[in-house]
Design an enzyme around this catalytic site. Structure first.
Site, short mmCIF file in Angstrom:
data_model
loop_
_atom_site.label_atom_id
_atom_site.label_comp_id
_atom_site.label_asym_id
_atom_site.label_seq_id
_atom_site.Cartn_x
_atom_site.Cartn_y
_atom_site.Cartn_z
N TYR A 140 0.84 -1.19 0.00
CA TYR A 140 0.00 0.00 0.00
C TYR A 140 0.88 1.25 0.00
O TYR A 140 0.64 2.19 -0.77
CB TYR A 140 -0.90 -0.02 1.23
CG TYR A 140 -1.63 1.27 1.49
CD1 TYR A 140 -2.72 1.65 0.71
CD2 TYR A 140 -1.24 2.11 2.53
CE1 TYR A 140 -3.40 2.84 0.95
CE2 TYR A 140 -1.92 3.29 2.78
CZ TYR A 140 -2.98 3.66 1.99
OH TYR A 140 -3.65 4.83 2.24
N LYS A 144 1.45 4.40 -2.85
CA LYS A 144 1.39 5.83 -2.58
C LYS A 144 2.66 6.54 -3.07
O LYS A 144 2.60 7.67 -3.55
CB LYS A 144 1.14 6.08 -1.10
CG LYS A 144 -0.22 5.61 -0.63
CD LYS A 144 -1.34 6.28 -1.42
CE LYS A 144 -2.72 5.88 -0.95
NZ LYS A 144 -3.80 6.56 -1.71
#
Length: 262
Positions: A140, A144
Site C-alpha cells: 500500500y 502511494k
C-alpha cells in the site's frame, strides 16, 4: 469560472471515511462532485457519480467542467496485497491524472499516506521530513510512493499542478487506540478539511506534504505544510477529555508488527 463562482471539485472516493468527512466540511465552500462505486447514504444517492477509477473512460467522463480534483479513491488498507492495490491505487491514479490532463483540469490533490514513509516509523528513525527518501512499509505504501512520483511526472511533463498530502491516521476519536504511534500521527476530520482546503488554494504548483494534527508527540515535520500551504492545524489528541500522554524521550517504541492494524 467567474471570480464569485464556487470552484467545481471532483471528490473521488467520496463514500470512504476521509471522503465523507471532507464532503461534510467542504460542501458549502465548493461545488463538489462526489464519485464512488455505490451510494452508502440516502443523501448521496441522487448526486453520487458512479464510476470505477480503473476504467479510464469512466474517469474521463467525470472531468468536464471540473476545476480541481481531490483524489481519495483506492484501496486504503496498509495490509492490502498486490492485487488489491494494482487496480485502484496504481492504474486508478494514472487514470485520474491522465484524465485531468486531457480535460484541462488545473490541479489535482492526491491522497498519499504516512505509509509512503512508514519504514522510518517501523525502525523508529525520527524525525521524518517530507523531503527524505521514500521508505514505504507495505505494498500500500509502495502504491502511494508511485502516486507521488507519477504526480511529479505529470507536473513536469504537462504542467498539471499536483499536491500530494501524506495523510496521517484519521479518526473521530483518537482515544480509540492506545498505540502511541497512531495517536502521534492522528489527523482530525476538521484538520483534514483544513489541509485539503490549503492544498486546493495555495499558490504552489507541486509539492509533497504531511497532513497531521497538532499533536505534541508527532514525529513528522509539518513546517513546510504550514509555511508553503498555509495549513494551520487546530486539533490535538491530548485535548480530549481523559487523554493522558506518557512522555517518552525519543518517542515510544513502534508496534513490532507495524503497519498491521494501522
Amino acid at each position: 469560472m467567474s471570480d464569485d463562482a464556487k470552484k467545481r471539485i471532483l471528490l473521488t472516493g467520496a463514500t470512504g471515511g476521509v471522503g465523507t468527512a471532507l464532503l461534510a466540511r467542504l460542501d458549502d465552500e465548493y461545488d463538489i462532485v462526489p464519485q464512488g462505486r455505490h451510494a452508502r447514504t440516502e443523501g448521496l444517492r441522487d448526486r453520487l457519480r458512479i464510476a470505477d477509477v480503473t476504467d479510464y473512460d469512466q474517469v474521463r467522463a467525470l472531468m468536464d467542467g471540473i476545476d480541481a480534483v481531490v483524489h481519495l479513491a483506492g484501496s486504503a488498507s496498509p495490509e492490502s496485497d498486490w492485487e488489491a492495490v494494482l487496480g485502484p491505487n496504481i492504474v486508478g491514479q494514472r487514470n485520474v491524472l491522465e484524465a485531468a490532463r486531457d480535460a484541462g483540469v488545473r490541479r489535482v490533490v492526491l491522497a498519499s499516506s504516512n505509509h509512503a514513509m512508514g519504514g522510518y516509523d517501523r525502525h523508529e528513525q525520527w524525525p521524518v521530513h517530507s523531503d527524505m527518501p521514500p521508505w514505504p512499509d507495505s505494498l500500500y505504501g509502495v502504491s502511494k510512493v508511485f502516486g507521488e512520483a507519477l504526480g511529479r511526472h505529470y507536473h513536469d511533463a504537462f504542467g498539471l499542478e499536483v499536491i500530494a498530502l501524506r495523510i496521517g491516521w484519521m479518526s473521530e476519536d483518537p482515544l480509540s487506540t492506545d498505540v502511541d504511534l497512531l495517536r502521534a500521527m492522528w489527523l482530525s476530520p476538521d484538520d483534514a478539511a483544513r489541509a485539503v482546503r490549503s492544498a486546493l488554494e495555495a499558490d504552489v504548483p507541486f509539492g509533497i506534504y504531511y497532513a497531521i494534527s497538532a499533536n505534541p508527540n508527532r514525529r513528522w515535520d509539518i513546517t513546510d505544510t504550514m509555511l508553503e500551504l498555509g495549513y494551520r492545524p487546530q486539533d490535538d489528541w491530548t485535548a480530549f477529555p481523559g487523554a493522558h500522554e506518557e512522555v517518552v524521550e525519543g518517542g515510544a517504541d513502534s508496534p513490532g508488527n507495524w503497519p498491521e492494524g494501522s
